[in-house]
Design a protein around this motif. Sequence first.
Motif, PDB file in Angstrom:
ATOM      1  N   SER A  74      43.002  76.864  30.940  1.00 42.56           N
ATOM      2  CA  SER A  74      42.341  77.585  32.020  1.00 42.56           C
ATOM      3  C   SER A  74      42.516  79.090  31.871  1.00 42.56           C
ATOM      4  O   SER A  74      41.558  79.855  32.010  1.00 42.56           O
ATOM      5  CB  SER A  74      42.890  77.118  33.374  1.00 42.56           C
ATOM      6  N   LEU A  90      35.073  82.033  36.412  1.00 46.31           N
ATOM      7  CA  LEU A  90      35.888  81.199  37.304  1.00 46.31           C
ATOM      8  C   LEU A  90      35.153  79.919  37.684  1.00 46.31           C
ATOM      9  O   LEU A  90      35.752  78.845  37.761  1.00 46.31           O
ATOM     10  CB  LEU A  90      36.284  81.986  38.551  1.00 46.31           C
ATOM     11  N   CYS A 139      37.025  76.619  36.781  1.00 47.18           N
ATOM     12  CA  CYS A 139      37.458  75.783  37.895  1.00 47.18           C
ATOM     13  C   CYS A 139      36.604  74.521  37.984  1.00 47.18           C
ATOM     14  O   CYS A 139      37.110  73.441  38.320  1.00 47.18           O
ATOM     15  CB  CYS A 139      37.392  76.571  39.208  1.00 47.18           C
ATOM     16  N   ASP A 191      37.980  72.201  35.494  1.00 50.63           N
ATOM     17  CA  ASP A 191      39.242  71.625  35.981  1.00 50.63           C
ATOM     18  C   ASP A 191      38.982  70.506  36.994  1.00 50.63           C
ATOM     19  O   ASP A 191      39.662  69.475  37.002  1.00 50.63           O
ATOM     20  CB  ASP A 191      40.106  72.713  36.637  1.00 50.63           C
ATOM     21  N   TRP A 237      43.276  75.508  38.548  1.00 48.14           N
ATOM     22  CA  TRP A 237      42.742  76.586  39.392  1.00 48.14           C
ATOM     23  C   TRP A 237      43.713  77.752  39.482  1.00 48.14           C
ATOM     24  O   TRP A 237      43.323  78.907  39.361  1.00 48.14           O
ATOM     25  CB  TRP A 237      42.441  76.054  40.805  1.00 48.14           C
ATOM     26  N   THR A 242      45.934  80.136  44.721  1.00 42.77           N
ATOM     27  CA  THR A 242      44.615  80.391  44.131  1.00 42.77           C
ATOM     28  C   THR A 242      43.905  81.488  44.918  1.00 42.77           C
ATOM     29  O   THR A 242      43.388  82.456  44.342  1.00 42.77           O
ATOM     30  CB  THR A 242      43.777  79.105  44.140  1.00 42.77           C
TER      31      THR A 242
END
Lengths: 296, 527
Positions: free
Chosen positions: B91, B126, B130, B133, B166, B241
Amino acid sequence: MDDAIAVSGLVKTFGRTRALDGLDLTVRTGEVHGFLGPNGSGKSTTIRILLGLLRADAGTARLLGGDPWRDAVALHRRLAYVPGDVTLWPNLSGGEVIDLLGRLRGGLNQKRKAELLERFELDPRKKGRAYSKGNRQKVGLVAALASDVELLILDEPTSGLDPLMEETFRACIAEDKRNGRTVLLSSHILAEVEALCDRVTIIRNGRAVESGTLDELRHLHRTSIDVELAATPDGLAELPGVHDVKIDRGHVRFDVDAKALDDTLRYLTKFGVRSLVSQPPTLEELFLRHYEGVRS
Amino acid sequence: MTGTGKLVRLALRRDRLLLPLWIVVLAVLPMTYAASIAELYPTAADRQAYAAGSASDPSYVALLGPLFGSSLGALTAQRSGMLFVIVGLISVLTVIRHTRTEEEAGRRELLGAAVLGRHAGLTAALVVTCGADLVLGLLVTLGLLGQDLPAGGAVAFGLAFAACGWVFAMVGAVAAQLTESAGGARGIGLSVLGIAFVLRLAGDAGDGNVLHWLSPIGWVQHIRAFAGERWWVLGLAAGATAALAAVAYPLSARRDLGAGLLPTRPGPAAAAPTLRTPLALAWRLHRAALLGWAVGLAVLGVVLGGTVDYARTAAEDSKQVSDIMDRLGGAGSFTDSYLAGVMSLVALAASGYAIQAALKMRTEEAALRSEPVLATAVTRTSWTASHAAFAALGPALGLAVAGVAAGLTYGLSVHDVAGQLPRVTGAAMVQLPAVWVLGALAVGLFGLLPRLAPAAWAALAACVLLGQIGAILQLSQWALDVSPFTHIPKVPAAPLAVTPLAWLVAVAAALAVAGFAGFRRRDVPVT
């Protein structure tokens, strides 16, 4: 004296692409040689073969009397190279890169370096990642020009320089030429080529399509004629070597091949020439003709 | 935010192979663990014995994480502990790859001139990371449900993956604002990840320790999937986050495109007299990474060295483990086996440095920075050697540092520095030939198949997987033999066998020579 660069029948393929297709190129010792061609025509490939970075598939290349691949290291002591897109190490300053490249080449003229830094108005303390495109190019130029070498190989060296710096570059090359250095200059900037080059080679699709002095090249090409006649010149368009005829009663404009000029003028006199303006081809026309692929 | 959708599509297009690959690999592993644990320990009694025995072994807990029960789900959750670090790693790297790397390369500028909002680049990176993820979490949940595990635990465990991803995506987002270079941003992001891992490890090592509550990796493990889920822990991750996002966005708004927040100092106007050889240049290019890895390995050595004696005492308390220890030949040989196992982990990390150092050549080539150097009076061989020197000697330094650090820490804990320091350092150094094989593989690929050079990372990943799950999957010996680490003698538990080490050195030398020869013959640059 031998030619500084003698290339004949050079072939280089990348996968299915034939980047060089039997290229011939001769650069005489002591001359500034212009190397022109559209993007992707094979200029950089040729230069990389001359530097021993790429290996040719066929043909011969001689550089300063040696083999560019086999004798690479010995030859590199005698030449300096500026790529078209100078990339610098992000964490080294410009001054460090100039010194390093000079030393790796075998020595740098410190006095000349200081002078060049001043003339190119380059701040040597900036880190590589902080330079603009034009300033990166200056780093490459100073590193090359400050080396005491016989041959400069410059691949579009002024891309990104402002007109003032381009002028400085021209002055530097002119000095180098007087000092007897040989220069291979790949360029798109016609004024630069016209101002500096003794001879030029035009390359297209991996082949040299023209080579010679600028005067010689001009002679090979069409002259534009603007003429006022007493009568309408019937049959002018049918003459061999005459192109793009535009007739407006007595006012005639056309292009004519150099070798047909004599016959055409003789023909025109039959119609009573009142005035005549002839214009040699401009460099732009010369190059554009090749760049666009229209063969005369 | 204008244009975010287009940038998301661009990022997905650029990562169309990478993204699905890591999602699938990471999603399949927990499923595989569950299946193999179910097969190896079919009854509840088997699992209880395993949970009380080797799964509670402090070294196991230190490396993978805490165990909260003896159900199949709880065992699977612990076994998958290392995957959280990998999710965090990916990430961080993905966000930086789509933000700072783009900016440094100047591609962001090209797009920035088009109709794009100021935050579009960061938001797109992002969203992609994310989103990936979240997909990973969903697949993990589905995979575990497919193994007939309880739904609550499966959902909690899937969410743990997403939450971990995240938080570290946001860590990457903040790091990307700080430095001008992507390398620097990666360094910051990976340091945070490393600290999080060490805090988690330290927190789980001792009783009543709360250090793991400072680590996002600790949080997601303490969600206690399959063992009385504590859903509120997800709130911690969500809060972190949001907090990191609240740092990253204002930073991104304040700074100029291409600039970092940490200042850059001007360099010297002229090079130092020593900067005159390819090796001197390589030193300038490698020294920061070398220092970073050496420090990282030293920290790893201290942490792992500190766990050795604790592992022994805890193992003696445990009936099952002490039985096994007696059969192995007593507590002494238990610590020795543990030391050997710990050092093979250190060696995997050192291999990461070796590969990175060797592939620096590929980076230099692709960035067209090798060209001006090779156009001077530098031979190809000396240029290659200047970089390969770091791939060869860097890991030697790294292993020595880790070995000495572990030896000192362990030696101090048992009041026998003079005795333990050389033994532990030896256990680290004996790994070197296997590390060299991976580094030399990268050199070989660079010389012969430059476009495939990053495959050296895949080789390292394969070694990690063989070492981690090879035994659980009961792979046959020839499969395990593929990894050079299989052939390293288990010093100090086993005697130093010179023959396998000599073979590994020979293989490494052959690969390196092939790489040098290949690079002398091939075109430069291959892009």
